[in-house]
Design an enzyme around this catalytic site. Structure first.
Site, PDB file in Angstrom:
ATOM      1  N   ASP A   1      -1.783   5.661  -5.256  1.00  0.00           N
ATOM      2  CA  ASP A   1      -2.057   4.847  -4.076  1.00  0.00           C
ATOM      3  C   ASP A   1      -2.500   3.436  -4.457  1.00  0.00           C
ATOM      4  O   ASP A   1      -3.656   3.213  -4.819  1.00  0.00           O
ATOM      5  CB  ASP A   1      -3.143   5.536  -3.249  1.00  0.00           C
ATOM      6  CG  ASP A   1      -3.504   4.735  -2.025  1.00  0.00           C
ATOM      7  OD1 ASP A   1      -4.492   5.068  -1.361  1.00  0.00           O
ATOM      8  OD2 ASP A   1      -2.784   3.760  -1.737  1.00  0.00           O
TER       9      ASP A   1
ATOM     10  N   ASP B   1       0.821  -1.207   0.000  1.00  0.00           N
ATOM     11  CA  ASP B   1       0.000   0.000   0.000  1.00  0.00           C
ATOM     12  C   ASP B   1       0.858   1.260   0.000  1.00  0.00           C
ATOM     13  O   ASP B   1       1.398   1.668   1.028  1.00  0.00           O
ATOM     14  CB  ASP B   1      -0.888  -0.025   1.256  1.00  0.00           C
ATOM     15  CG  ASP B   1      -1.693   1.254   1.407  1.00  0.00           C
ATOM     16  OD1 ASP B   1      -2.154   1.529   2.539  1.00  0.00           O
ATOM     17  OD2 ASP B   1      -1.850   1.981   0.409  1.00  0.00           O
TER      18      ASP B   1
END
Ligand SMILES: C[C@@H](SC(=N)N)c1ccc(Cl)cc1
Ligand SMILES: C[C@@H](SC(=N)N)c1ccc(Cl)cc1
Length: 422
Positions: free
Chosen positions: A311, A127
């Site tokens: 992201d 992430d």
């Protein structure tokens, strides 16, 4: 009788840590009365430096009190120098691991990692939008575990409690987790970091419990975002970085298919044409950069600097309302539904593509990526992969956008991000 020459040569080799190549005269004897003694030679575990013959010979001269010739001292110096240069050139670490969609609409991607000794394998969500490495663990209440693999520090001979340290994180979608911290050996795709901070969950929110195929996260944002206190911890990338061949990691996420994350190298087989780089603002800790504009379908490109974060941990693409309404204006029956919490449209509607700019380059997201999912398995209403960021306070270039490109996250100074067609 042991001659001086034997003694000299044997001690020379012994000093070199090479052990004797002479017949084992020393330590054995033919006379049974004295009994038999044999010496087991072992490699000097601290002899991690390369062998420097000149130094070995020099030591032997010293050992016998013989002044060493000048050429020997010079030889020691330039052998050491050549060895240092050789080490500097050696290709160092790299890693490569799968990015596997956890469901049929790519809601998140997980990557196999190993923690501890012997290795415990977990599937974690890499992430770039956060910087905590946390895992479901033996410390997570069983009531909050539903099929996830767990890390059990007590089963690892290399785990160490990071005494008095805790963490607590809340993600943009309202999910959260918190717990304690161990350090342990941690490997992704063959790339090992010893003593990586591994945050063990003592509590996770329901959205994590319900996500059975996700055993935790590996934060690949900047370490400034790490929530461990009293002292914050480094991400896997920041720990691995000094040994990497190149200070980069790349994301090759795919639509409804398994892609890869690579560390320490850029695989030219994974992209077509040039990589276009753009500056990254590392504060407050996301991979923050700008798009140079956008276009909807075959419409004209609208140049405008759109700042946001790349992201990998966020599923969809969130952009300013003006852009999103311009997009859905081209979709029959589309509406921004309070009820469904975003832009929806009849699943049978034809969607246009969406193109975003990185500097002078253009990347087109196929319509199929934006026809994200049916509201429910039997519904004819579909939810869009492009949504408004107005409620978030930040534009997010999530997986729907990233899977349309090969993305290079470059930890160089200054940091930058690169996009290439694939
Ligand atoms: C950075 C992501 S969360 C993550 N990728 N760990 C994010 C931030 C804020 C909002 Cl509002 C929604 C999502
Ligand atoms: C990365 C974070 S927040 C986000 N959705 N971007 C997250 C939260 C919940 C799950 Cl199940 C998976 C990932």
């Amino acid at each position: 009788m042991v001659s001086f020459t034997d003694l000299f040569l044997t001690s020379l080799l012994a000093a070199a840590g090479l052990g004797s190549v002479l017949p084992p005269r020393i330590g054995t004897t033919k006379d049974p009365k004295i009994g038999r003694l044999s010496l087991q030679q072992v490699r000097n575990p601290r002899a991690h430096k390369a062998f420097n013959g000149a130094r070995a010979t020099y030591r032997t001269f010293l050992k016998y009190g013989v002044p060493a010739p000048d050429y020997l001292k010079k030889a020691i110096a330039h052998i050491d120098e050549e060895q240092e240069e050789a080490y500097a050139r050696i290709k160092r670490d790299t890693g490569s691991a799968a990015a596997i969609p956890i469901n049929e609409v790519d809601i998140a991607y997980v990557t196999p990692v190993t923690v501890g000794t012997p290795p415990q394998t977990l599937m974690l969500d890499l992430d770039t939008g956060s910087s905590d490495l946390w895992v479901f663990s033996s410390l997570t209440p069983s009531s909050q575990i539903r099929g996830q693999e767990i890390y059990t520090p007590t089963k690892s001979s290399t785990s160490q409690l990071l005494n008095g340290h805790t963490w607590s994180i809340r993600y943009g979608d309202g999910s959260s987790s918190r717990g304690t911290v161990f350090t342990d050996n941690f490997t992704i795709g063959g790339l090992e970091v010893k003593s990586q901070a591994v945050q063990t969950a003592q509590e996770v929110s329901s959205s994590f419990t319900q996500e059975q195929s996700l055993d935790g996260l590996v934060g690949l944002g900047f370490s400034t975002l790490n929530t461990v206190r009293p002292s914050s911890q480094l991400t896997f990338f920041d720990n691995a970085r000094p040994n990497l061949d190149e200070e980069v990691f790349t994301a090759d996420l795919k639509y409804h298919a398994t892609g890869t994350y690579d560390f320490g190298f850029i695989d030219s087989k994974k992209h077509n044409g040039t990589i276009t780089y753009t500056p990254v603002q590392p504060s407050p800790g996301y991979w923050t950069h700008s798009l140079s504009g956008y276009s909807v379908g075959s419409g004209a490109f609208q140049s405008s600097q759109i700042s946001g974060i790349s992201d990998t941990g966020t599923t969809l693409l969130y952009l300013p309302t003006a852009i999103v309404t311009a997009y859905y204006r081209q979709v029959q029956g589309a509406q921004n539904s309070q009820y469904y919490g975003g832009y929806v449209f009849p699943c049978a509607s034809t969607l246009p593509t969406f193109t975003f700019g990185i500097e002078g380059a253009r990347f087109t997201i196929p319509a199929s990526y934006i026809n994200y999912t049916r509201i429910s398995p039997t519904s004819t209403t579909c939810y869009g992969g492009l949504q408004s960021s107005s409620g978030l306070g930040i534009n997010i270039f999530g997986d729907v956008a990233l899977k349309a490109a090969f993305v290079v996250f470059s930890g160089t100074n200054p940091p930058r991000i690169g996009f290439a067609p694939k």
